[in-house]
Design a protein around this motif. Structure first.
Motif, short mmCIF file in Angstrom:
data_model
loop_
_atom_site.label_atom_id
_atom_site.label_comp_id
_atom_site.label_asym_id
_atom_site.label_seq_id
_atom_site.Cartn_x
_atom_site.Cartn_y
_atom_site.Cartn_z
N ARG A 76 -63.03 73.49 75.69
CA ARG A 76 -61.83 73.50 76.53
C ARG A 76 -60.94 72.30 76.22
NH1 ARG A 76 -63.23 75.95 82.53
NH2 ARG A 76 -64.29 77.83 81.78
N GLY A 77 -61.58 71.18 75.88
CA GLY A 77 -60.80 70.03 75.47
C GLY A 77 -60.00 70.31 74.21
N ARG A 78 -60.62 71.02 73.29
CA ARG A 78 -59.91 71.40 72.06
C ARG A 78 -58.78 72.38 72.36
NH1 ARG A 78 -65.45 72.39 68.58
NH2 ARG A 78 -65.96 70.17 68.23
N LEU A 79 -59.04 73.29 73.30
CA LEU A 79 -58.00 74.23 73.70
C LEU A 79 -56.78 73.50 74.25
CD1 LEU A 79 -56.89 77.08 74.45
CD2 LEU A 79 -58.15 76.86 76.61
N ILE A 80 -57.01 72.53 75.12
CA ILE A 80 -55.91 71.76 75.69
C ILE A 80 -55.13 71.03 74.60
CG2 ILE A 80 -55.33 69.84 77.20
CD1 ILE A 80 -56.05 72.48 78.62
N GLN A 81 -55.85 70.46 73.64
CA GLN A 81 -55.17 69.79 72.52
C GLN A 81 -54.27 70.77 71.77
OE1 GLN A 81 -58.38 68.10 70.25
NE2 GLN A 81 -58.27 66.13 71.32
N ARG A 84 -51.16 71.54 73.83
CA ARG A 84 -50.22 70.42 73.90
C ARG A 84 -49.39 70.31 72.61
NH1 ARG A 84 -51.13 66.98 78.24
NH2 ARG A 84 -49.96 65.31 77.23
N GLN A 85 -49.97 70.73 71.52
CA GLN A 85 -49.27 70.66 70.24
C GLN A 85 -48.19 71.73 70.10
OE1 GLN A 85 -52.30 70.86 67.25
NE2 GLN A 85 -53.13 68.82 67.71
N GLU A 86 -48.23 72.74 70.95
CA GLU A 86 -47.29 73.86 70.80
C GLU A 86 -45.90 73.56 71.34
OE1 GLU A 86 -47.76 76.66 69.19
OE2 GLU A 86 -49.79 76.03 68.63
N GLY A 87 -45.80 72.64 72.30
CA GLY A 87 -44.49 72.30 72.84
C GLY A 87 -43.84 73.42 73.63
N PHE A 88 -44.57 73.96 74.59
CA PHE A 88 -44.03 75.04 75.40
C PHE A 88 -42.93 74.52 76.33
CE2 PHE A 88 -48.47 76.42 74.60
CZ PHE A 88 -48.18 77.59 73.89
N GLY A 108 -49.15 70.01 79.08
CA GLY A 108 -48.02 69.12 78.85
C GLY A 108 -46.67 69.81 78.93
N THR A 109 -46.66 71.03 79.43
CA THR A 109 -45.41 71.78 79.54
C THR A 109 -44.55 71.19 80.66
OG1 THR A 109 -46.59 73.77 78.83
CG2 THR A 109 -44.43 74.08 79.83
#
Length: 350
Positions: A76-81, A84-88, A108-109
């Motif tokens: 789940r930590g990897r999923l969140i990373q 966050r990289q997608e910049g929604f 981070g949206t």
């Protein structure tokens, strides 16, 4: 909302297969509003296959669920990373639960939308009132519940969006080959006799009686269940007059079950996820209701369909157990003749 400012949307839709199917009108509504918008969805392993081939889903992220909590936390930590990289530009918690709200916040949206739940309001930037207030109706369908945030934010809904699904090409080939090997070249009917609760699951012996009669209509009956539901299918098979002429499938993946339903001339089942799949695929269908609220969960489709139920003062209810009778009379009281008559009406308009 300005569509030029919202180019990448993250939809968090956790939990059941049926709920995931019923969120697909959201995809259509967003694309109607902004054709070039990019839509990503966070789902779970059980229901994610429903969206794997969907043409309106640009990215599908899956929340891991294993038997080891430490592994889930790492993944789940990897999923969140990754999120966050997608910049929604916008994240929406369609389910309304705590996990979905935290995923929206941790992504981070900058703009995060969800319903007004006390334990998650502080994670959101836009809090949506109860969907009944948004639609100004006392009772709304699950589809309308998931569309409520779109209506509230002023995004135009051009017409009532429909359910939509697309089958994996590989699954269509697998199912076609399987049917050929098993000698099924004529029209067939798919029966899904399982359900989440006893208050929603019609008796196997009654399914058997319907299956024996459907065969007389020229349809090859196929019972399709998940591996965990094999016992229900075998119970029906034991009550059939001609058990050798009814195919039981309990090894198909969800994608393959979708492909099987897509080719059916009739779907008959309890109120469950596969019933909503059949509705999304435009199949003629008869759905047997017990404790569920028909106004909230009826098939969202324009294809021929009927709901069969016994109406009691205590219905609808939560459905976990029956609080009024020794056994759930709402589902036990549905008669075979009522289901058969509904089938004849549905096929007569197909």
């Amino acid at each position: 909302m300005n569509p030029e400012a919202i180019r990448r949307v993250l939809l968090v839709r956790l939990r059941s297969i049926g709920d995931t199917v019923l969120m697909t009108p959201v995809l259509e509504a967003l694309k109607q509003w902004s054709p070039n918008i990019s839509i990503s969805v966070v789902s779970e392993p059980l229901s994610a296959p429903v969206l794997e081939a969907h043409p309106l889903v640009d990215q599908l992220f899956i929340v891991p669920r294993t038997r080891k909590k430490w592994r889930d936390l790492i993944q789940r930590g990897r999923l969140i990373q990754d999120l966050r990289q997608e910049g929604f530009d916008l994240a929406v918690n369609l389910h309304g639960g705590t996990t979905g709200a935290w995923i929206c916040w941790l992504s981070g949206t900058p703009r995060r939308v969800g319903f007004a739940l006390p334990n998650t309001k502080f994670l959101l930037t836009t809090v949506i009132p109860p969907p009944q207030e948004v639609w100004q109706k006392k009772t709304i369908h699950c589809v309308e519940q998931q569309l409520a945030w779109i209506k509230y934010l002023g995004i135009p809904i051009q017409h009532p969006p429909t359910l939509s699904l697309k089958c994996q090409p590989e699954s269509l080939k697998t199912v076609a080959a399987f049917l050929t090997v098993n000698g099924i070249s004529s029209p067939y009917a798919v029966f899904h006799p399982a359900a989440a609760f006893a208050t929603k699951q019609w008796a196997p012996v009654r399914f058997a009686q319907v299956i024996d009669r459907v065969r007389e209509l020229g349809l090859k009956p196929i019972i399709c269940v998940a591996r965990s539901e094999t016992g229900v299918a075998r119970a029906i098979q034991g009550d059939l007059i001609s058990r050798d002429e009814t195919l039981v499938i309990d090894h198909f993946s969800l994608s393959e079950m979708m492909a099987l339903i897509a080719g059916a001339s009739l779907f008959v089942g309890n109120d469950s996820g596969p019933a909503h799949i059949a509705a999304a695929l435009g199949r003629p269908m008869v759905v047997i209701f017990g404790s569920s609220n028909e106004e909230v969960w009826h098939p969202w489709t324009t294809s021929p369909h009927e709901v069969v139920r016994r109406r009691l003062p205590c219905v609808p209810c939560a459905g976990y157990t029956c609080q009024v009778f020794p056994e759930p009379e709402c589902i036990k009281g549905v008669e075979v003749r009522d289901v058969l008559q509904a089938i004849q009406r549905v096929l007569g308009t197909w």
